[in-house]
Each structure stands twice: as C-alpha cells, then as structure tokens.
Design an enzyme around this catalytic site. Structure first.
Site, mmCIF file in Angstrom:
data_model
loop_
_atom_site.group_PDB
_atom_site.id
_atom_site.type_symbol
_atom_site.label_atom_id
_atom_site.label_comp_id
_atom_site.label_asym_id
_atom_site.label_seq_id
_atom_site.Cartn_x
_atom_site.Cartn_y
_atom_site.Cartn_z
ATOM 1 C CE LYS A 1 50.586 45.663 70.695
ATOM 2 N NZ LYS A 1 49.891 46.485 69.939
ATOM 3 N N GLY B 1 51.568 48.205 66.469
ATOM 4 C CA GLY B 1 52.902 47.941 66.091
ATOM 5 C C GLY B 1 53.390 49.051 65.020
ATOM 6 C CD GLU C 1 50.122 45.863 59.720
ATOM 7 O OE1 GLU C 1 50.373 46.560 60.741
ATOM 8 O OE2 GLU C 1 50.711 45.009 59.434
ATOM 9 C CG HIS D 1 66.547 59.786 35.983
ATOM 10 N ND1 HIS D 1 66.605 60.256 34.728
ATOM 11 C CD2 HIS D 1 66.432 60.703 36.810
ATOM 12 C CE1 HIS D 1 67.083 61.396 34.734
ATOM 13 N NE2 HIS D 1 66.749 61.697 36.329
HETATM 14 O O1 LIG Z 1 56.086 43.334 66.971
HETATM 15 P P1 LIG Z 1 55.319 41.952 66.585
HETATM 16 O O2 LIG Z 1 54.438 41.445 67.431
HETATM 17 O O3 LIG Z 1 56.613 41.180 66.395
HETATM 18 O O4 LIG Z 1 54.898 42.228 65.122
HETATM 19 C C1 LIG Z 1 55.241 42.624 64.065
HETATM 20 C C2 LIG Z 1 54.744 43.169 63.222
HETATM 21 O O5 LIG Z 1 53.710 42.171 62.483
HETATM 22 C C3 LIG Z 1 52.381 42.571 62.481
HETATM 23 O O6 LIG Z 1 51.428 42.126 63.447
HETATM 24 C C4 LIG Z 1 51.924 41.863 61.083
HETATM 25 O O7 LIG Z 1 52.202 40.854 60.993
HETATM 26 C C5 LIG Z 1 52.562 44.293 62.382
HETATM 27 O O8 LIG Z 1 51.232 44.740 62.814
HETATM 28 C C6 LIG Z 1 53.547 44.278 63.370
HETATM 29 O O9 LIG Z 1 54.230 45.568 63.458
#
Ligand SMILES: O=P(O)(O)OC[C@H]1O[C@](O)(CO)[C@@H](O)[C@@H]1O
Length: 548
Positions: free
Chosen positions: A206, A267, A353, A384
């Site tokens: 992201k 995310g 989260e 188990h």
């Molecule tokens: O997609 P990015 O920006 O690489 O972030 C990956 C993940 O890292 C986080 O920000 C947590 O560190 C999550 O919320 C997110 O899904």
C-alpha cells in the site's frame, strides 16, 4: 458515547450476568427444545448456529440494547456512506466500495470513487486474462507459469489465504508463491525454484515503503536482471500494486504496470482492491468477481437487517459478552477444512490489528477490555494438540467452528469423519461429562472403589464452553467472500461498542522505528551503549559473534 460501562445496557448486562453465568448449557437445551431454531440463522450461504453460547433470550435483548446505545446503526451508515470514521488518519473506510456491485455513487472528498474503482477492476480483469490465456509473454516469448507475490501483512495474508482456500478453482498452469518475511531464506528458496523467463513478480505494498517488501523486491529484481541480462526486461516481469505511484516509479516499475488503490482501503481490508490481483490471475476474473459478490451479499445483509437478525452483529455482540463479562481473553478460530488453514492467520491481522487498542475515539484510556487474542489452526489438528486446554483448562476460550458440507473429489470416509468431529467437539464443549457419567463408564470398564475415586476428578469435563458453528455447502468464491466480510463486520461491531478506531495501527510503528536505529548499530563497529542494558547486551553479543 464516552463511558461504555455506565450505559444502561452495560449496567443491565452486569446484573444479568450475575443471574445467568452459572446456568449450564445442558439445562438451557433441556429446558427449551426450540433453542437451536431460535439461535441460528442463515445469510450469504452461511448457516450460523449460535445456540451453544451461554446466553438466554434476555442476554441477546440486552446485547442488542448495548449495540444500539453505542450508536451501531448510525455508525454502519457512516462507514458505508464514506464518512471519515478513521479519525486519527482522517480517512474514510470504504473497502465495501470495492465490492459495491449496485454501482451507487460513493462520494469521498466531493468525488464519486466508483468510476476509478471500476476502472482498476477492469484493468485487473484484462491483465489477468492476458496472463491466464498466455497472451502475456516473458522476455524470451514464453508464457508465464509462476506468479510471486511480494508483500507483507494485508498485502500478503489476504491473497495467500484466498488462493490457498480456493485452489480447486486455480489455473492449472500457474503456480502461486508468496514472499513476505525479510528472512532471506524465504525469498531465496522461492527464487531457487523459478525460471526468470516464465516468472511474474507482483510487488504489493500500500505504502511502497515497507522495508521487508522492498528488500525482497530488490533481491528479486537483482536475481532477475542478472539472469535476463538486461533491465529492460523488467517491464514484462514486474508489476506493482500500491497507492504510491511515485515510489513505484522510483523502484523502476513502469507505472503503466501499476495497479492502483487508495488510502481509504485499510491494508488488512485490501484483498478486495488491486491487492487481490494474484487472486484474479489465479482464479480468473469471474471467480474473483464471485468472491466480491459474496462479500457484497454480506454487506447488504449487514446494512439492512435489524440487529436481532444480523449475523455480524450477533457474532460481534457474543464476542463482547465473553470478553467483557466472562473475561475471555482469547478467541479460537477452528476451520475444519484444510484449504482454510491460513484463515486463522488472516483473521489475526484483521481482528488484532483493528481492535488491539486501549485508547478510545476521544483519546482516553478505556476502562474495559477490548480485542481478544485471536488464534487457531485447522480444527482436527488442534484436537490433537491444544483442545485439552479448551475442554479442561482453567480459562474460557470461545471457539468458532467453520466447516464445509461438500468436499468435491475427496473419497469417503474422510469427510464423514471430519464432520463427525466438528459436531462431536461442539457437543462435548456443550455438555461435558459429569461425575455420574464418568462413574458409570468406569463401572463398565471394571474400575471401581478407590481406583475409580482417584480417576473420577481427572475424567470429569465441566462442559458449558461456548461455541459458534458456521456451515457452508462448499468452499466456493461466493461463500468465502461472505465469510471474510462476516468477520470484517464483526470486528467493526466490536470496535464500535468499544468506541475505538478499528482502522489505524499506530501500535506497529514503534518496533519499525527502533529496528531502523538498531540496524545502524549492528553495522557500526565498536560497543553499542545507547539502549537499555538488555538490548545493548544482545546487540553486542550479536556483533561479537556474527561472521563478517
Ligand atoms: O502494504 P504495506 O504498506 O506494505 O503494509 C503492509 C502491512 O504493514 C502494516 O502497515 C503493519 O506494519 C499493515 O497494516 C499492512 O497490512
């Protein structure tokens, strides 16, 4: 709503808890032959039995009162209409727009976001068609056989979980690989299997600033350029999924090969966005669309049903009942379908989260418990391993059983045995085994007198342990979409009651910051002294012993 524990519904629930907490599920079932019918419902192809919970009709009434007094109905509207409910980041929370199949406009900052959502969806569909059909060729003219998704957290767990869960629908030529950890062992083992001529890398982030992802992406790019002999071939073999076009360009990926999404997609809620590209490639755009459709069906249910008949609301409020009144600190997810084996890990991020917070929307520390520890594995393996504690341990652990009725192509008796275990476990958690039953069994085995007395306490099961059971016909894209959306909305319901922001994640930042500083220490010669004694000691021990 500033003080949850002073609301009339909360106070009523506290009183009610004193009256009902000693009731045994055995008696509740004996007293009401209609209990299963009263406390079960179906939506989005998911059948939900919540009758094996420590509730009465009055419990549910009070829990729904609490939901109303916390403004749940208005909050649902606020989320779906694009209000900026992620208050610390000033963002709307609109993963539901990504599966908004009725195509109603959705306005964020004065702009209808649906046209761009649909444009990216089309781009994903076209690209996945090309890769699947063999039209998209590698630099030597060969078809793509391997897809490597490089991402972490929400940019990994969703696509990974869905591709594994729906592997029966996957393209037979395509092999999916997921690289997430910065431990180079993972990326190097994946690369060792691959032919650069037939591999497509999807760099999913992201922010496009995540250290783990960028490190793995650089390693993969270096491996690829070395093998192919020319950077110009990157265009055929690297695509990106991100909200950050600038960083994607700087990394060296043509922004024409970038699939965009937006800051109003969290995310851990992003598999519905372009982060789902590996899903669309592997399953095909129609199955991907079906996944979205399943989620959309659950969205419609969540928005339209009265709270009393609303599956995510019921599920969320049951969780509140256990966390806040019974003091449960964990929630077990127990899928009885091997294909769902990453589902608990996916839900861990989604839930923990989102609701692992202790400060409310007004910035005040809460005086009640919030999100539980979510954990799990496939149920039959759990039986188990850790189920002993669930049956006879000293703490209450609510369990969600998830099972599928049909398992195509699996020979019997596998499924019958599997399903027998699902039902048997929920029955055992409900009824337990009392002293009289244990003694009767030991009598039959000829164990009597002192030997019997000594064994009895060990063999008694208290029972009265709460479970939900979710059944679906088969694990299809639609059912899985509905299941994921169910849990997303459950998390939302609980976050609303706890008055926390389920859509930020400040708690992951401190470790990242400190790791940067420590990384510098690790590569600086001499003794490190700028941390606490333990951290200095560990860093210096590492420096003394690391082969350089
Ligand atoms: O997609 P990015 O920006 O690489 O972030 C990956 C993940 O890292 C986080 O920000 C947590 O560190 C999550 O919320 C997110 O899904």
């Amino acid at each position: 709503m500033s003080n949850l524990t002073q609301t009339p519904a909360w106070l009523a629930l506290e009183e009610h808890f004193k009256e009902v907490s000693h009731l045994h599920l055995r008696d509740l079932f004996n007293d009401d032959p209609q209990r299963f019918d009263k406390f079960s419902l179906e939506s989005g192809g998911l059948f939900f039995d919540y009758s094996k919970n420590r509730i009465t009709a009055q419990t549910m009434t009070l829990l729904m009162d609490l939901a109303r007094q916390c403004g749940l109905e208005a909050r649902i509207k606020a989320m779906f209409s694009g209000q900026k409910i992620n208050s610390t980041e000033h963002r709307a929370v609109l993963h539901t727009a990504l599966r908004n199949l009725d195509k109603h406009p959705l306005i964020v900052d004065g702009e209808d976001v649906m046209p761009k959502v649909n444009a990216v969806k089309e781009k994903i569909g076209d690209f996945s068609d090309k890769v699947r059909s063999g039209e998209w060729l590698g630099y030597t003219g060969k078809v793509i056989t391997d897809i490597v998704n490089i991402g972490i957290g929400g940019s990994d767990l969703g696509p990974l979980m869905v591709c594994q869960a729906l592997k029966d629908y996957g393209h037979k030529r395509l092999k999916m690989h997921f690289v997430s950890t910065v431990d180079g062992d993972q990326v190097m083992s994946v690369l060792a299997e691959l032919n650069p001529e037939t591999t497509l890398f999807i760099i999913s982030s992201k922010t496009f600033t995540t250290q783990e992802t960028l490190t793995n992406a650089r390693t993969s790019r270096a491996w690829f350029v070395k093998a192919s002999g020319d950077e110009k071939h990157i265009a055929k073999h690297f695509v990106a999924v991100s909200t950050n076009a600038k960083a994607v360009g700087e990394f060296g990926i043509d922004t024409n090969n970038m699939f965009e999404f937006w800051d109003w997609v969290g995310g851990r809620y992003s598999l519905w966005s372009a982060i789902g590209l590996p899903i669309a490639i592997y399953l095909g755009k129609h199955n991907y669309q079906d996944l979205l459709h399943g989620a959309y069906t659950m969205d419609q249910h969540f928005c339209s049903k009265p709270l009393e008949q609303n599956l995510p609301v019921i599920m969320g409020m049951l969780g509140v009942w256990y966390v806040n009144f019974f003091g449960a600190s964990t929630q077990l997810i127990s899928p009885y379908n091997q294909s769902l084996y990453r589902f608990p890990a996916y839900l861990q991020q989604l839930d923990m989260e989102s609701n692992g917070k202790t400060v409310d929307l007004d910035g005040k520390r809460v005086n009640y418990r919030t999100g539980p520890v979510v954990w799990g594995d496939t149920g039959i393996n759990g039986q188990h391993a850790y189920y002993q504690l669930l049956h006879q341990g000293s703490q209450i652990v609510p369990v969600d059983f998830i099972a599928t009725i049909e398992h195509p192509d699996i020979p019997e008796p596998h499924n019958t045995i599997l399903m027998a275990n699902v039902f048997a476990q929920t029955e055992a958690f409900l009824r337990g085994k009392n002293e009289a039953e244990v003694r009767a069994e030991l009598d039959i085995q000829g164990i009597t007198g002192e030997a019997q007395d000594a064994l009895v306490p060990h063999k008694v099961f208290e029972g009265n342990r709460p479970t939900n059971t979710i059944l679906m016909q088969r694990l299809s894209p639609r059912r899985l979409g509905a299941l994921i959306a169910l849990y997303e909305h459950k998390v939302f319901v609980q976050g609303t009651v706890w008055n926390i922001n389920s859509y930020d994640q400040w708690g992951v930042e401190l470790g990242k910051q400190l790791a940067k500083a420590i990384e510098a220490d690790l590569t600086t010669p001499g003794l490190t002294t700028n941390h606490d004694a333990s951290t200095n000691g560990l860093v210096n021990y590492y420096k003394r012993n690391t082969p350089r």
